[in-house]
Design a protein around this motif. Structure first.
Motif, PDB file in Angstrom:
ATOM      1  N   ALA A  14       0.852  -1.186   0.000  1.00 10.48           N
ATOM      2  CA  ALA A  14       0.000   0.000   0.000  1.00 10.48           C
ATOM      3  C   ALA A  14       0.890   1.239   0.000  1.00 10.48           C
ATOM      4  O   ALA A  14       1.746   1.392   0.878  1.00 10.48           O
ATOM      5  N   VAL A  15       0.702   2.099  -1.000  1.00 12.70           N
ATOM      6  CA  VAL A  15       1.480   3.341  -1.095  1.00 12.70           C
ATOM      7  C   VAL A  15       0.552   4.480  -1.492  1.00 12.70           C
ATOM      8  O   VAL A  15      -0.510   4.269  -2.085  1.00 12.70           O
ATOM      9  N   ARG A  16       0.942   5.671  -1.146  1.00 14.63           N
ATOM     10  CA  ARG A  16       0.216   6.873  -1.573  1.00 14.63           C
ATOM     11  C   ARG A  16       0.250   6.956  -3.105  1.00 14.63           C
ATOM     12  O   ARG A  16       1.226   6.536  -3.740  1.00 14.63           O
TER      13      ARG A  16
ATOM     14  N   PRO B 133       6.647   7.213  -5.970  1.00 13.70           N
ATOM     15  CA  PRO B 133       7.332   6.765  -7.194  1.00 13.70           C
ATOM     16  C   PRO B 133       7.009   5.330  -7.606  1.00 13.70           C
ATOM     17  O   PRO B 133       7.077   4.999  -8.795  1.00 13.70           O
ATOM     18  N   LEU B 134       6.643   4.463  -6.639  1.00  7.19           N
ATOM     19  CA  LEU B 134       6.326   3.077  -6.974  1.00  7.19           C
ATOM     20  C   LEU B 134       4.866   2.887  -7.377  1.00  7.19           C
ATOM     21  O   LEU B 134       4.480   1.803  -7.806  1.00  7.19           O
ATOM     22  N   ALA B 135       4.059   3.924  -7.247  1.00  3.16           N
ATOM     23  CA  ALA B 135       2.619   3.765  -7.448  1.00  3.16           C
ATOM     24  C   ALA B 135       2.253   3.383  -8.881  1.00  3.16           C
ATOM     25  O   ALA B 135       1.195   2.792  -9.110  1.00  3.16           O
TER      26      ALA B 135
ATOM     27  N   ASP C 163      -4.725   5.476   6.974  1.00  2.00           N
ATOM     28  CA  ASP C 163      -4.668   6.943   6.995  1.00  2.00           C
ATOM     29  C   ASP C 163      -3.230   7.451   6.954  1.00  2.00           C
ATOM     30  O   ASP C 163      -2.924   8.439   6.268  1.00  2.00           O
ATOM     31  N   LEU C 164      -2.336   6.774   7.683  1.00  2.00           N
ATOM     32  CA  LEU C 164      -0.945   7.212   7.732  1.00  2.00           C
ATOM     33  C   LEU C 164      -0.242   6.980   6.401  1.00  2.00           C
ATOM     34  O   LEU C 164       0.560   7.811   5.953  1.00  2.00           O
ATOM     35  N   VAL C 165      -0.541   5.851   5.755  1.00  2.00           N
ATOM     36  CA  VAL C 165       0.034   5.600   4.434  1.00  2.00           C
ATOM     37  C   VAL C 165      -0.500   6.621   3.438  1.00  2.00           C
ATOM     38  O   VAL C 165       0.238   7.182   2.624  1.00  2.00           O
TER      39      VAL C 165
ATOM     40  N   LEU D 162      -4.996   5.821  -2.658  1.00  2.60           N
ATOM     41  CA  LEU D 162      -4.052   4.794  -2.241  1.00  2.60           C
ATOM     42  C   LEU D 162      -3.923   3.768  -3.355  1.00  2.60           C
ATOM     43  O   LEU D 162      -4.916   3.412  -3.999  1.00  2.60           O
ATOM     44  N   ARG D 163      -2.716   3.310  -3.574  1.00  2.00           N
ATOM     45  CA  ARG D 163      -2.487   2.243  -4.562  1.00  2.00           C
ATOM     46  C   ARG D 163      -2.108   0.969  -3.833  1.00  2.00           C
ATOM     47  O   ARG D 163      -1.280   0.975  -2.920  1.00  2.00           O
TER      48      ARG D 163
END
Length: 301
Positions: free
Chosen positions: A170-172, A176-178, A231-233, A258-259
């Motif tokens: 899980a990333v925003r 860069p990895l999204a 939420d933090l991610v 989120l991705r």
């Protein structure tokens, strides 16, 4: 030796507090104290350390506890044998669980349907960390439990596999990895991670996954709630390796904030299972049957 004395003794040993034990047994504290003293006179030993907070067992009390649980279980099995002739399931079913999203397993609906089908059965549920679940069943504190199975169950227990789910990164959305379709663990080396509590089985699984791959990472935040982790991610504090069903967006979240990116094989999975004794109580056996029947009907081969 009266069964009610043993029941009160077990309640106090498990709750470690006179008020909670009395409430659990639906009696006043003075009645609970009198019952425990009567049992102590009968066995000829003090079973609890006087004046301790929380309540602690003496060596004699610790020796009695497993036998007391077995006696109560045998008495319940005898009563259930009579109820079986009448087609009734009665007594008490104690279930342990950890947070499970209904999208993975509709536990609340299944539990409610099971309780309605067996109105003479007293069902109670305790939410506990997955790492101690099997031990609680082995010690007799729970009749069965839902847990994330990492390894084989302890001796005397068996695990019934229910459903599995891949963990994803899980990333925003602007990370860069999204834009990746897949990522490898080496892509995540030394990245900042938001993680779950160390007592959670999911944390054990992710820690082991990175350790076995020889990949280091930085855990900068630990939480005990999946929504807070999401939420933090989403705020950009770090990334997380998590089950997709637990990362439910809030109603006011922006779309695609989120991705969730699959990992390259071998992909870590969490395996939801029901753990219960090799010879379970009639209620636990019937509950296991209800779960497996639901899954067979909802997910036919």
């Amino acid at each position: 030796m009266e069964l009610r004395h043993l029941r009160h003794f077990v309640a106090l040993a498990e709750e470690r507090n006179f008020t909670r034990a009395a409430e659990r047994e639906l009696i006043v504290q003075s009645g609970l104290s009198a019952s425990v003293r009567a049992l102590e006179r009968e066995v000829g030993a003090e079973l609890f350390v006087r004046g301790s907070r929380p309540v602690r067992l003496t060596a004699e009390g610790g020796a009695l506890l497993p036998a007391a649980r077995r006696t109560l279980e045998a008495a319940e099995a005898a009563r259930q044998a009579v109820q079986d002739v009448r087609g009734l399931l009665s007594g008490h079913l104690r279930i342990g669980t950890y947070p499970i999203n209904p999208r993975l397993l509709p536990f609340p609906a299944l539990l409610a349907a099971f309780a309605r089908a067996h109105p003479a059965l007293d069902v109670s549920v305790r939410q506990i960390p997955g790492t101690v679940t099997a031990a609680k069943v082995a010690e007799g504190e729970l009749d069965c439990a839902l847990f994330d199975q990492i390894g084989p169950p302890p001796p005397g227990l068996r695990a019934i596999p229910l459903v599995s789910e891949e963990l994803r990164l899980a990333v925003r959305a602007d990370h860069p990895l999204a834009a990746r379709d897949e990522v490898s663990l080496t892509d995540l080396a030394d990245e900042p991670f938001v993680e779950t509590d160390p007592a959670w089985t999911t944390r054990h699984r992710t820690d082991r996954t990175f350790a076995e791959a020889g990949v280091s990472r930085r855990v900068i935040c630990e939480v005990a709630d999946w929504q807070i982790l999401r939420d933090l991610v989403q705020a950009g504090l770090g990334m997380a390796l998590a089950p997709p069903t637990q990362l439910v967006p809030r109603a006011d979240d922006p779309p695609d904030a989120l991705r969730l990116i699959p990992l390259k094989p071998p992909r870590p999975e969490r395996h939801l299972a029901l753990v219960l004794p090799e010879t379970p109580s009639p209620a636990a056996a019937r509950f296991a049957e209800a779960l497996t029947t639901h899954l067979a009907e909802s997910c036919p081969p």
